[in-house]
Structures are given as structure tokens and as C-alpha cells.
Write a protein that holds these residues in place. Structure first.
Motif, short mmCIF file in Angstrom:
data_model
loop_
_atom_site.label_atom_id
_atom_site.label_comp_id
_atom_site.label_asym_id
_atom_site.label_seq_id
_atom_site.Cartn_x
_atom_site.Cartn_y
_atom_site.Cartn_z
N ASP A 77 0.38 -0.95 0.05
CA ASP A 77 -0.31 0.12 0.17
C ASP A 77 0.68 1.14 -0.82
O ASP A 77 2.41 1.09 0.22
N LYS A 78 0.23 2.29 -0.50
CA LYS A 78 1.07 3.69 -0.62
C LYS A 78 0.93 4.14 1.05
O LYS A 78 0.35 4.05 1.91
N SER A 79 2.45 4.31 0.92
CA SER A 79 2.92 4.89 2.61
C SER A 79 3.19 6.74 2.24
O SER A 79 3.37 7.17 1.28
N PHE A 80 3.04 7.03 3.49
CA PHE A 80 2.84 8.63 3.92
C PHE A 80 4.29 8.78 4.73
O PHE A 80 3.80 8.09 5.52
N CYS A 81 4.82 9.95 4.62
CA CYS A 81 5.75 10.40 5.88
C CYS A 81 5.01 12.01 5.53
O CYS A 81 5.45 12.37 4.86
N ALA A 82 4.97 13.08 7.09
CA ALA A 82 4.80 13.69 7.75
C ALA A 82 5.79 14.33 8.64
O ALA A 82 6.33 13.47 9.08
N LEU A 83 6.89 15.45 7.96
CA LEU A 83 7.60 16.08 9.07
C LEU A 83 7.44 16.62 9.15
O LEU A 83 7.12 18.24 8.41
N ILE A 84 6.60 16.95 10.66
CA ILE A 84 6.02 18.69 11.17
C ILE A 84 8.10 19.50 11.65
O ILE A 84 8.37 18.85 12.53
N ALA A 85 7.67 20.76 11.55
CA ALA A 85 8.23 21.57 11.26
C ALA A 85 7.81 22.08 12.88
O ALA A 85 7.17 22.54 12.93
N GLY A 86 8.68 22.38 13.51
CA GLY A 86 8.54 23.47 15.03
C GLY A 86 8.56 24.86 14.01
O GLY A 86 8.62 25.10 13.45
N SER A 87 7.47 24.99 15.64
CA SER A 87 7.57 26.96 15.12
C SER A 87 8.34 27.86 15.45
O SER A 87 8.11 28.85 14.67
N ASP A 88 9.43 27.20 15.65
CA ASP A 88 10.42 28.19 16.04
C ASP A 88 11.73 28.13 14.67
O ASP A 88 13.00 27.92 15.22
N ILE A 89 11.83 26.92 13.91
CA ILE A 89 12.43 26.14 12.56
C ILE A 89 13.54 27.95 12.41
O ILE A 89 12.31 28.53 11.65
N SER A 90 14.40 27.54 11.57
CA SER A 90 15.41 28.12 10.73
C SER A 90 14.74 28.21 9.30
O SER A 90 14.59 26.92 9.50
N GLU A 91 15.43 29.39 8.70
CA GLU A 91 15.62 28.70 7.29
C GLU A 91 16.44 27.39 6.96
O GLU A 91 16.46 26.73 6.05
N LYS A 92 17.67 27.25 7.24
CA LYS A 92 18.16 26.54 6.87
C LYS A 92 18.67 24.64 7.93
O LYS A 92 17.91 24.09 6.72
N ALA A 93 17.20 24.55 8.68
CA ALA A 93 16.50 23.63 8.99
C ALA A 93 15.65 23.25 7.99
O ALA A 93 15.75 21.92 7.46
#
Ligand code: ADP
Ligand code: MG
Length: 707
Positions: free
Chosen positions: A598-614
Motif C-alpha cells: 500500500d501507498k505510504s506517507f511520511c509527514a515532517l512537522i516543523a517546529g514553530s521556531d525553525i530556522s530557514e537552514k533547518a
């Protein structure tokens, strides 16, 4: 090419560099012991193995009106008065800077020490923060020392910042470095030939070290802090070269005829390949060809096979083994754990014809009789699958042709060497799923040949990865609860729990995971479960089994799911605060899904104070599925410490090693240089290089290879 005996001072340089640190500097032995425990005992270990991690500029204050509150000021002054404190009462020193009085305040014990050290009239050098709040100009607990000639450099150059060693003050590190560099500056001599230095624009060894420890203010501070100066490159090259030299030189010694002739592409292996349920990928074929080339050679193989998880390494291992078996020798596969060995045994038994005698060889067997029995069975077998228990018994099995070591990092080089030194000279194939970029692998393994399976078997459905902003977390939450409730899907929700975090932080993170779990159980009831690292092994296994057999649909988890969790019909992986993980680690996490049809998904949730580089890093990951490319990117943006797999290997904190890895672009040059030297027949120089290797690099080299 280069005659070291023409360089008069080289022996002095050598004996200085190999001198114990404690005898080379006249400072507190107790502190020096702490340094040598952390860095190694030789002057070389301090000067070369301990390059500054960064550099600071200190603002030089020459008159009172230059002072600004909050600034780190460095200035020369004369002690006017000393007022010793007591208990909670601080000590005060008044000093004179070009006619104006400045107050220095020391709290506690420090005050007593400084009040003993200095008296009225002493010339001192002070460096520290000007109290931001105080009305008058005041410095609290600054660095302070007698103003002698040696410390003038502190005023004309950048200040090196060294790795923190517990129990050793930074000032002490500075003093040690300064003394060593002062002595070093009297010596000259070199191991790299002029021609090479000219070609690559490398400065001299001594000059490089002097500039790296105490760079002049005219140096480029950004390049310094990025480890990119020509001095850095030069010192990095030394390690890259000597590591290559060490392994190629010792490899020459190993180039004995293995006295075994293997006919590759045997009928056995060809027919097994034909009967496989799939056709080998191009990459598998290429790699198998490379291995077969080694097997057919009269010299023992020493090869590293790398391939991402699921790239099909097992098939390659089995087909190579069958060639060896067909020529009348044993093949051995060693796995790091009993579970993996048993798994291999099961898979491989189903792949090979019945007339091939295949045995599982595990540890934990007690009693003479049982041990003897186990060994007898092993002697009769064609194909042995087992754990490192095999190592102890190999000498009794003289017909071993090939040893395959799966998941290389758990086996030591000393064990490998033990094999090589026996009368048998088996072909050795080390297999690794850790995506170490080629340059890094070459740095660590020197001249070991490397084969890479850089292609996945066809038909795999790629995992769709989405990078989600913190404010959209609720959308992922809704999506996940929806597909669980309406489609009975399974998956993981991972929250970061930093291993080394302070207790308080740890507590709040545990609270966070528990909070997320609560959030889900309100919507999903007992379809959700909590999994974290503090649970016992059994507890964890029970919960994972419940996910496997469908009793639950969601694991709210800390990083523990990273390895060894195999639930083929899990289809989603959500990772909160994803920027807190290394990319390679995230890639491993993502590898927990996309294992079924089956088709799979991955979600990366960024923190609210994430830097542009990250954010860019995560964005890269969401667009790339290739483990090697990801590792390469991680290496470039975060340095080698970020790579999973390296943590266990003890590379992580070795500044010199990290420097060499940062200059992976020099690996190829070092390789060519090594080959040229070894082929040149210039015995004097080769002997000389070997001496340098033995003196300064061998220990470190063995340490890395053993991990
Ligand atoms: P790893 O490299 O992680 O050890 P495996 O050897 O376990 O990977 O292979 C992963 C899966 O892919 C296995 O189920 C195997 O049968 C399958 N596989 C291997 N090679 C191919 C191929 N060329 N085509 C299709 N499937 C393959
Ligand atoms: Mg495998």
C-alpha cells in the motif's frame, strides 16, 4: 622525491611531537592529566588532534572611553589595589587603564585565588564582559593574567576556542596551547614533499599549526570558523594521506596468494539466480561482478558492500557464496545478533538447493559434548550462518573460503585481523546498510575496495513525504485519525526525545509525548498506544506486536521505533519537531513505512521556531529517497556528527577525524598521492612515511577501523 635526512630539524620536531604533554608544558599536572585523558597523551594529540572549534575576536580597549557595556573587552592595566573578600563578600581589584580606574569583581573562591596572585603595581591583561547593568565600568569574573610577552599574541590575533574538557578551564587550555605553539615555532621539518605542497597550495606543517591555534587578525575569520583555510586543508590532508598510506602499505603485506582457486559464475550460482522470483537489478549485477572479480583473484578479497535498506544485499551475498561453495570451500555469513542470524538462515535456506548443507551456528552452547557436536556439524556444512560465536571456532575449519560480515560496525578490525593472520586467508566481504558516503568510507577504511548498490528493486511504491508547518499540525492530526477510523490504517507518530537532555527537559518532553497520546486516545480510544525508551524490552515488544496483529492502529512514540520495528502494513509516519533529528535518522524512521503493497506517507512537522537552514534541510529530505544522497547532504550541512551509525563508532567527537571528513574533496588526491609513492620504489621515503604513520597515526587509525 624527497629526502628527509636533508632536513636537519625533523628529528627534533618528531621528538617534540611525540613527547608526553605533561613533560612538554610546565603547568598543573592534575589539569594536564585531564587533558591527556580526553585527547591522548602526546603533544601531537594536542596540537593536531585538538584544533580550535571556533575563534573569537576580542575587542581591544586602549582607553577608558572605549568601554561599552555588554562588550567583551580585552585590555592591559596596572593593579592599583587589592581588596580580598570573604565568604559571600566579593573581592575587588582596582586597576588603572591609561589613567582611569576600572573595578574588577570576583565572587567566591576565584577572588581568593586572584587576590593571592596579584599585588599592587602588577601589569595584567584582562579579558571579559563589561557588566551590562552596573553604573560604573565593572567586570565580573573576567579572565586575568600577568602581562608577559607571551600573552601579547592574545592582543594581536584571534582567540582560539577549544573543545570543552570537563574540569579544565578554557584559560588553562589557552595557556597550554600557547606554550606548545611557542616551542613548536622553533622547529621546522615536514613530511610532505615540496612538489606536492606547491601543486595543492599547501603551507608547511609547522606554519599551519601555528596559524590554526593563534591566527593573526589579518586571517579570514569566516574561513577559520568554517574550517576552510589552507591551513585546515593541509592538516586534513595529512590524516587522509596517512590513513590511506597505512591501509595500502599494510595491504601490500597481505598480498599473499590465498592458495584457493574459485571458479565464478558457477552452475550452482547461475541456476539459483535463474530460479529467483526476480531479476537482479543492474546495480546488484554490477556489484556481484566486482565481488566475483575479487573471488577469482589469487589475493584475498577485502571489500565493503554498501546498500540502503531493502536494496537487495542478501541476494548478492548468497550468489557470491555459492560460487565459493561450488569450488569446494565453505561460505560463512556472520550477523550481529542471533535474531538476525536466524532470519538470514530462514531466508537463505529457502533460496539454495537442498543438497547444499546449511547450518545455523549460535553462541550460548554450554557443555563440552554439545560444543563438540556443534563444531562437527559446522565442519560438515557448506554454508554457515551465525553470530560472532563463529570467530572462536574458525581455526578448526580450514576450508573456509569466504566470510561475509553483515552490518559491519559491530565487528572489530582486530577480529578481522585475527582471521587474516591464521593460515587460512579467507576472502572477506563486509556489508553495511549505514549510508556512509563514499568519501567518508574511504576516510575510515582507507584503501578497502567499495561496492555500492545504488538502485532499489523495481516496483517499490515510493513513500510520499510532506513537510508541514507547525500551524498545520492539526491537519495531519485530522488526516491520521480519519484514515484510522475509516480505513483501519496503521502507523506511527513520533515525538523527539533528546537522549542527552537535562532531566528537566526530559521530563517536559515525556509530558509532551504523553500529552500527544492523550490527544489521540480521546479520539481513537484504545486504538492508540504509547511507546517510549524507558519501557522494558518485553513491554516494547508486546506493544509492537499489538500493532502488527492489528489490535491497535497507532503508536505514539519517541525515537525508539527507529530500528528493528517491522510492521509491513504500517502506512504513515509522522514526525514532530523533525528538525531536531539528523536527516539520516529521519530517513531510517521513514524506512519503517513503505514496506508493503500500500501507498505510504511520511509527514515532517516543523517546529514553530525553525530556522530557514533547518527548513531547507527538511525540504531536501522530503524530495529525496536516496539514503546516500541524504547522508552526503547531512554531512555537508551539519558535519559528520549528524550521521547515524557514527555515534556508535566513536568518531563523533574526534575533532581531527571530523576535520578530515569535512575535506572529503581531498580524499581522491590523497589516494593518488599514496599510490604514486608506493609505486615509486622510493624506499627511503616510504620507510619515512611508515615511521610517521607508526608514530602519530597508527593508533587513531586502528581505533577507527576497530569501531
Ligand atoms: P537488504 O539490502 O536490506 O538486506 P534484502 O536483501 O533483504 O535487502 O532485500 C529486500 C527485499 O527485496 C527482499 O524481499 C528481496 O527478496 C527483494 N529483492 C531483492 N532484490 C530484488 C530485485 N532485484 N527485484 C525485486 N525484489 C528484490
Ligand atoms: Mg539485510
Amino acid at each position: 622525491m624527497f629526502n628527509p635526512s636533508e632536513v636537519p630539524d625533523i628529528s627534533k620536531l618528531f621528538s617534540f611531537l611525540s613527547q608526553p604533554l605533561e613533560s612538554a608544558v610546565d603547568l598543573s599536572k592534575a589539569q594536564l592529566k585531564k587533558i591527556t585523558a580526553a585527547l591522548g597523551g602526546k603533544v601531537f594529540d594536542f596540537l593536531v588532534g585538538n584544533l580550535p572549534e571556533s575563534y573569537e575576536t576580542r575587542f581591544l580597549v586602549t582607553k577608558f572611553s572605549d568601554f561599552e557595556r555588554g562588550q567583551i573587552a580585552t585590555f592591559k592595566a596596572k593593579v592599583v589595589s587589592v581588596k580580598r573578600g570573604f565568604g559571600k563578600i566579593p573581592s575587588y581589584l582596582k586597576v588603572d587603564l591609561a589613567g582611569s580606574l576600572v573595578t574588577i569583581t570576583f565572587f567566591g573562591k576565584l577572588g581568593m585565588i586572584y587576590c593571592n596572585l596579584y599585588k599592587e603595581g602588577d601589569e595584567v591583561l584582562i579579558s571579559g564582559e563589561v557588566s551590562p547593568k552596573s553604573f560604573a565600568i565593572n567586570l565580573v569574573n573576567p579572565e586575568m593574567f600577568k602581562f608577559d610577552e607571551g600573552w601579547k599574541t592574545l592582543l594581536s590575533g584571534y582567540i582560539p576556542v577549544y573543545k570543552n574538557i570537563v574540569g579544565v578551564s578554557h584559560l588553562f587550555m589557552l595557556r597550554t596551547a600557547k606554550m606548545l605553539v611557542n616551542t613548536l615555532s622553533q622547529y621546522s621539518g615536514e613530511w610532505l614533499p615540496d612538489g606536492l605542497k606547491k601543486e595543492f597550495g599547501f603551507p608547511d606543517f609547522v606554519e599551519s599549526l601555528m596559524n590554526l591555534h593563534f591566527p593573526h587578525l589579518s586571517a579570514n575569520i569566516d574561513e577559520l570558523n568554517d574550517f576552510k583555510t589552507r591551513w585546515h586543508k593541509r592538516i586534513a590532508f595529512d590524516q587522509l594521506f596517512f590513513f590511506q598510506f597505512g591501509s595500502q602499505f599494510s595491504a601490500i603485506g597481505m598480498r599473499t596468494d590465498k592458495r584457493r582457486r574459485i571458479k565464478t559464475e558457477s552452475d550452482l550460482s547461475v541456476s539459483v539466480e535463474k530460479n529467483m522470483a526476480f531479476e537482479l537489478t543492474k546495480a546488484q549485477k554490477r556489484v556481484l561482478g566486482e565481488i566475483r572479480g575479487d573471488l577469482a583473484s589469487i589475493y584475498p578479497m577485502n571489500r565493503l558492500l554498501q546498500g540502503d535498506v531493502g536494496s537487495g544485499k542478501t541476494a548478492v551475498m548468497v550468489l557470491a557464496s555459492l560460487d565459493v561453495i561450488a569450488s569446494g570451500y565453505k561460505s560463512v555469513i556472520m550477523a550481529p545478533t542471533e535474531i538476525l542470524a536466524a532470519q538470514h538462515f530462514k531466508t537463505i535456506s529457502s533460496m539454495v538447493p537442498e543438497n547444499i548443507k546449511i547450518e545455523l551456528f549460535l553462541g550460548g552452547v554450554t557443555g563440552k559434548k554439545k560444543k563438540a557436536e556443534r563444531l562437527e556439524n559446522a565442519k560438515k556444512a557448506d554454508f554457515l550462518i551465525g553470530t560472532h560465536a563463529l570467530f572462536e571456532n574458525m581455526e578448526f575449519m580450514e576450508d573456509i573460503g569466504l566470510i561475509i560480515i553483515d552490518e559491519q560496525h559491530r565487528f572489530g578490525v582486530s577480529q578481522r585481523m585475527k582471521l587474516q593472520s591464521k593460515s587460512v586467508h579467507p576472502d572477506v566481504l563486509v556489508v553495511s546498510a549505514t549510508p556512509i558516503p563514499r568519501t567518508l568510507a574511504l576516510t575510515v577504511y582507507g584503501s578497502t575496495e567499495i561496492s555500492v548498490i545504488d538502485e532499489m528493486p523495481p516496483g517499490r511504491i515510493p513513500v510520499t513525504t510532506r513537510l508541514v508547518k507547525a500551524e498545520n499540525r492539526f491537519k495531519v492530526f485530522d488526516f491520521v485519525t480519519e484514515i484510522i477510523k475509516n480505513q483501519n490504517k496503521k502507523g506511527y507518530w513520533v515525538c523527539p526525545l533528546v537522549e542527552e537532555s537535562e532531566n528537566e527537559e526530559m521530563k517536559s518532553e515525556m509530558k509532551y509525548v504523553e500529552g500527544v497520546y492523550e490527544e489521540f486516545s480521546q479520539v481513537l480510544g484504545d486504538k492508540a498506544a504509547l511507546l517510549h525508551g524507558r519501557m522494558k524490552g518485553d513491554e516494547k515488544r508486546v506493544i509492537i506486536d499489538r500493532l502488527k496483529n492489528g489490535e491497535i492502529n497507532l503508536l505514539v512514540s519517541t525515537i525508539v521505533v527507529e530500528v528493528g520495528v517491522d510492521v509491513p502494513d504500517a502506512v504513515f509516519m509522522v514526525i514532530e519537531n523533525a528538525e531536531r533529528f539528523g536527516l539520516a535518522q529521519l530517513h531510517q524512521l521513514r524506512g519503517r513505512v513503505g514496506r508493503g503493497k500500500d501507498k505510504s506517507f511520511c509527514a515532517l512537522i516543523a517546529g514553530s521556531d525553525i530556522s530557514e537552514k533547518a527548513f531547507n534541510r527538511l525540504d531536501f529530505l522530503s524530495k529525496t529517497e536516496n539514503g546516500f544522497k541524504i547522508a552526503e547532504y547531512d554531512l555537508k550541512t551539519r558535519g559528520p556528527g549528524a550521521l547515524t551509525g557514527l555515534e556508535q563508532s566513536g568518531f563523533k567527537n574526534d575533532a581531527y577525524f571530523l576535520l578530515a571528513v569535512r575535506h572529503g574533496e581531498l580524499v581522491e588526491k590523497a589516494r593518488i598521492f599514496t599510490k604514486t609513492i608506493l609505486a615509486s620504489g622510493d624506499e627511503e621515503y616510504i620507510k619515512f612515511c611508515n615511521k610517521v604513520f607508526e608514530l602519530f597515526f597508527a593508533e587513531r587509525f586502528n581505533r577507527f577501523r576497530a569501531s
